[in-house]
Design a protein around this motif. Structure first.
Motif: not given
Ligand code: SF4
Length: 281
Positions: A67-75, A79-82, A115-118, A167-169
């Motif tokens: 589970g993560c609500q971010f979509r970092c370009l460099y993730c 596979d942890t997003w959902r 950790s995660g994901g978020e 902190i990403k930016s």
């Molecule tokens: S898991 Fe971490 S790096 Fe990946 S999209 Fe989420 S916050 Fe960003």
């Protein structure tokens, strides 16, 4: 709620989080997912890994939540997003897993990192597992992008010994382009942790041409130093170890040609944080 057969066949322990894991909780009904999130008696876990020396002090067991609500370009781990990509695991089972490592973790002055994901997408599960860890005498660390920090009460924060905060930016436009989300909730959480004197390790992922802007890093470093509770900064050079996941998941990956940052760039960025009086690794 029952764990589906596919999930039961998958080991909770992984060599590292770069194992691609998908759909392991897909058969859990939406109602049960909501119940799990509200109560925290069930979590969705990508995997447990052991032996980490970079995710907090000493030797760590890391629980990688989905589970993560971010979509970092460099993730590195899309596979942890959902959330339902993870294995549904009862709190009791997660505690039993932790108990297996308990003695070794204390011997090696380590602990549990979530950790995660978020992880704060599953904030009740996280706090219940940390509460159990502290009862076992195990140090607790939360590795978070900070966006959902307001979900944690002050009492919840007492269950967390250390926060590894990304902190990403500093620049709000860049942050939105990079992650899809606003920076303000992250900075507010950082300020709250500061006001409570909660130990923080800052994590900064360095991608050439994306997060190496001189002025952006100067502002980030200045802010981080002003907080007064950041014990160290980890500058993490971008790598391509997670690139295959984007491809296999069929998600457009914009960094396929990105190179790891040069030694000079890494040194310059580390020097910028050090210049503000911060310890950098
Ligand atoms: S898991 Fe971490 S790096 Fe990946 S999209 Fe989420 S916050 Fe960003």
């Amino acid at each position: 709620m029952s764990e589906n057969l596919k999930a039961e066949q998958v080991s909770l322990e992984a060599k590292d989080p770069f194992e691609l894991r998908v759909d392991l909780g897909q058969h859990v009904s939406e109602t049960d997912v909501h119940r799990a999130l509200a109560g925290g008696d069930m979590g969705f876990i990508h995997s447990f890994t052991t032996g980490s020396t970079v995710d907090g002090p000493g030797v760590r067991v890391v629980a990688w939540l989905t589970g993560c609500q971010f979509r970092c370009l460099y993730c590195h781990n899309p596979d942890t997003w959902r959330m339902t990509n993870g294995v549904p695991v009862t709190l009791e089972k997660a505690k039993a897993q932790l108990r297996k490592y308990g003695h070794g973790l204390k011997m090696m002055k380590g602990g549990l990192t979530i950790s995660g994901g978020e992880p704060l997408m599953q904030d009740r599960f996280v706090i219940k597992l940390f509460t159990a860890a502290q009862t076992m005498g195990i140090h607790t660390a939360l590795d978070s992008n900070g966006y959902l920090g307001s979900r944690l009460t002050d009492a919840d924060l007492e269950k967390i010994d250390l926060v590894l905060l990304d902190i990403k930016s500093w620049d709000s436009e860049r942050h939105r382009r990079l992650t899809g989300m606003d920076i303000d909730p992250v900075l507010n959480f950082a300020r709250r942790l500061s006001s409570r004197r909660k130990p923080v390790w800052l994590r900064y992922v360095l991608v050439a041409g994306l997060t190496d802007d001189l002025e952006d890093i100067a502002q980030t470093a200045n802010f981080v130093a002003s907080l007064g509770n950041v014990e160290r900064v980890d500058v993490l050079p971008f790598h391509q170890m997670g690139a295959f996941k984007w491809k296999q998941l069929g998600i457009e990956y914009k960094l396929q040609d990105a190179e790891p940052p040069s030694k000079e760039t890494v040194e310059r960025v580390c020097a910028q944080f050090r210049g503000e009086g911060l310890k950098v690794y």
